[in-house]
Design an enzyme around this catalytic site. Sequence first.
Site, short mmCIF file in Angstrom:
data_model
loop_
_atom_site.label_atom_id
_atom_site.label_comp_id
_atom_site.label_asym_id
_atom_site.label_seq_id
_atom_site.Cartn_x
_atom_site.Cartn_y
_atom_site.Cartn_z
N LYS A 117 -7.23 1.71 -2.55
CA LYS A 117 -6.78 1.31 -1.20
C LYS A 117 -6.86 2.50 -0.23
O LYS A 117 -7.26 2.34 0.93
CB LYS A 117 -5.34 0.76 -1.29
CG LYS A 117 -4.72 0.42 0.05
CD LYS A 117 -5.37 -0.76 0.75
CE LYS A 117 -4.74 -0.99 2.11
NZ LYS A 117 -5.35 -2.10 2.83
N SER A 155 0.88 -1.19 0.00
CA SER A 155 0.00 0.00 0.00
C SER A 155 0.91 1.23 0.00
O SER A 155 1.53 1.54 1.02
CB SER A 155 -0.86 0.03 1.26
OG SER A 155 -1.59 -1.16 1.40
N LYS A 178 0.53 5.71 8.31
CA LYS A 178 1.21 5.74 7.00
C LYS A 178 0.19 5.88 5.87
O LYS A 178 0.36 6.70 4.96
CB LYS A 178 2.03 4.45 6.87
CG LYS A 178 2.80 4.27 5.60
CD LYS A 178 2.12 3.41 4.56
CE LYS A 178 1.88 1.98 4.97
NZ LYS A 178 1.26 1.20 3.88
P1 NAD Z 1 5.89 -5.94 7.34
O1 NAD Z 1 6.64 -4.78 7.92
O2 NAD Z 1 5.50 -7.06 8.23
O3 NAD Z 1 6.72 -6.58 6.12
C1 NAD Z 1 7.51 -5.84 5.24
C2 NAD Z 1 8.66 -6.72 4.80
O4 NAD Z 1 9.45 -6.00 3.85
C3 NAD Z 1 9.59 -7.10 5.96
O5 NAD Z 1 9.81 -8.51 5.95
C4 NAD Z 1 10.87 -6.35 5.64
O6 NAD Z 1 12.05 -7.03 6.09
C5 NAD Z 1 10.82 -6.26 4.14
N1 NAD Z 1 11.65 -5.21 3.57
C6 NAD Z 1 11.68 -3.91 3.94
N2 NAD Z 1 12.59 -3.25 3.20
C7 NAD Z 1 13.15 -4.17 2.35
C8 NAD Z 1 14.16 -4.12 1.35
N3 NAD Z 1 14.76 -2.95 1.07
N4 NAD Z 1 14.47 -5.26 0.69
C9 NAD Z 1 13.84 -6.41 0.97
N5 NAD Z 1 12.89 -6.54 1.93
C10 NAD Z 1 12.55 -5.42 2.59
O7 NAD Z 1 4.60 -5.29 6.62
P2 NAD Z 1 3.22 -6.03 6.25
O8 NAD Z 1 2.28 -5.92 7.38
O9 NAD Z 1 3.53 -7.36 5.62
O10 NAD Z 1 2.67 -4.99 5.15
C11 NAD Z 1 3.19 -4.93 3.85
C12 NAD Z 1 2.30 -3.97 3.06
O11 NAD Z 1 0.95 -4.48 3.05
C13 NAD Z 1 2.22 -2.55 3.67
O12 NAD Z 1 2.19 -1.61 2.64
C14 NAD Z 1 0.91 -2.58 4.45
O13 NAD Z 1 0.33 -1.29 4.59
C15 NAD Z 1 0.07 -3.48 3.56
N6 NAD Z 1 -1.03 -4.17 4.26
C16 NAD Z 1 -0.83 -4.71 5.50
C17 NAD Z 1 -1.89 -5.34 6.15
C18 NAD Z 1 -1.73 -5.93 7.53
O14 NAD Z 1 -2.75 -6.26 8.16
N7 NAD Z 1 -0.51 -6.10 8.03
C19 NAD Z 1 -3.14 -5.42 5.52
C20 NAD Z 1 -3.31 -4.90 4.25
C21 NAD Z 1 -2.23 -4.26 3.62
#
Ligand code: NAD
Length: 298
Positions: free
Chosen positions: A170, A95, A238
């Site tokens: 979104k 997102s 965010k």
């Molecule tokens: P998270 O922080 O758990 O996961 C992000 C991952 O990206 C981590 O494993 C991190 O190590 C990795 N990462 C960060 N920088 C990196 C890089 N430079 N190279 C490689 N890997 C890298 O986040 P999440 O909860 O999985 O959310 C991911 C996206 O989905 C976000 O944009 C969030 O807003 C969206 N989202 C989350 C949810 C939820 O309930 N958690 C629901 C819908 C949408």
Amino acid sequence: MKIGFIGLGIMGKPMSKNLLKAGHTVVVCDVNRGAVEEVVAAGAQSVATPRDIAAQVELVITMLPNSPEVRQVVLGANGIWEGAQAGLIVADMSSIAPLASREVAAKLAEKGVEMLDAPVSGGQPKAIDGTLSVMVGGKQAVFDRCLPVFKAMAASVVRVGDIGAGNVAKLANQVVVALNIAAVSEALVLAAKAGVEPELVFQAIRGGLAGSTVMEAKAPLMLDRKFNPGFRINLHIKDLTNALETGHQFGAPLPLTAAVMEIMQALKIDDMGDCDHGALVRYFEKQAKIELQRAPAR
Ligand code: NAD
């Protein structure tokens, strides 16, 4: 299909595992070694950098926190752009800001690489059972090629327009959810303060026009004082930051979103940034000097 997956967090881990279950070959990469090892144990291959992934797959999916991480992974040193050949598709399921999606897509297009923005709603439980909702921006032909892959992770996949449109949808979703949680919070605290059991008010109004998916999901958690995430206030901040910026860029004032954003900022200052967004109720409780609770057993 041979698919790259970058970003194995709360969402990316179960999503990549569902691609494996559907029979795809999955090549992964993340800065978190533990997350990589877990998905490799489930059958994925791993490489060191996004550049290595781009050089060997037809489709790369990214599931990263926000716009800066997507720019870094796609366009930065050892990024997807460096390893990409014409014909590659990048589907960013994070997102992020819609204008960031458009900028990254325009750069990839210089190499003949197509991009979709395909953020999701549904959270971790739906990521695990493969029933997410995906909202997609990009060309119809690219969407059609990726649809079977999205369907391995989702119950609903809708193309809403050209690149950036997925993230606009979104942001609309996140505005509705934030304002709805705030409305449920304000209303239940009013009931409690006026001496009426909030649980009975919930029962009385849930079937009418005031009822909503948000009310069904969050009112019980507020009454049970369950504020573990779920979806963290910090992540919602965010998304609302991106919504407000996008509103300013396109000339759409978002006064209600701005108000809820300030409530979230106050909760963050009170060390609740890592609580579920249902903890919005605690702001209203603090102002009214009362705490919600379940009705006593009769
Ligand atoms: P998270 O922080 O758990 O996961 C992000 C991952 O990206 C981590 O494993 C991190 O190590 C990795 N990462 C960060 N920088 C990196 C890089 N430079 N190279 C490689 N890997 C890298 O986040 P999440 O909860 O999985 O959310 C991911 C996206 O989905 C976000 O944009 C969030 O807003 C969206 N989202 C989350 C949810 C939820 O309930 N958690 C629901 C819908 C949408």
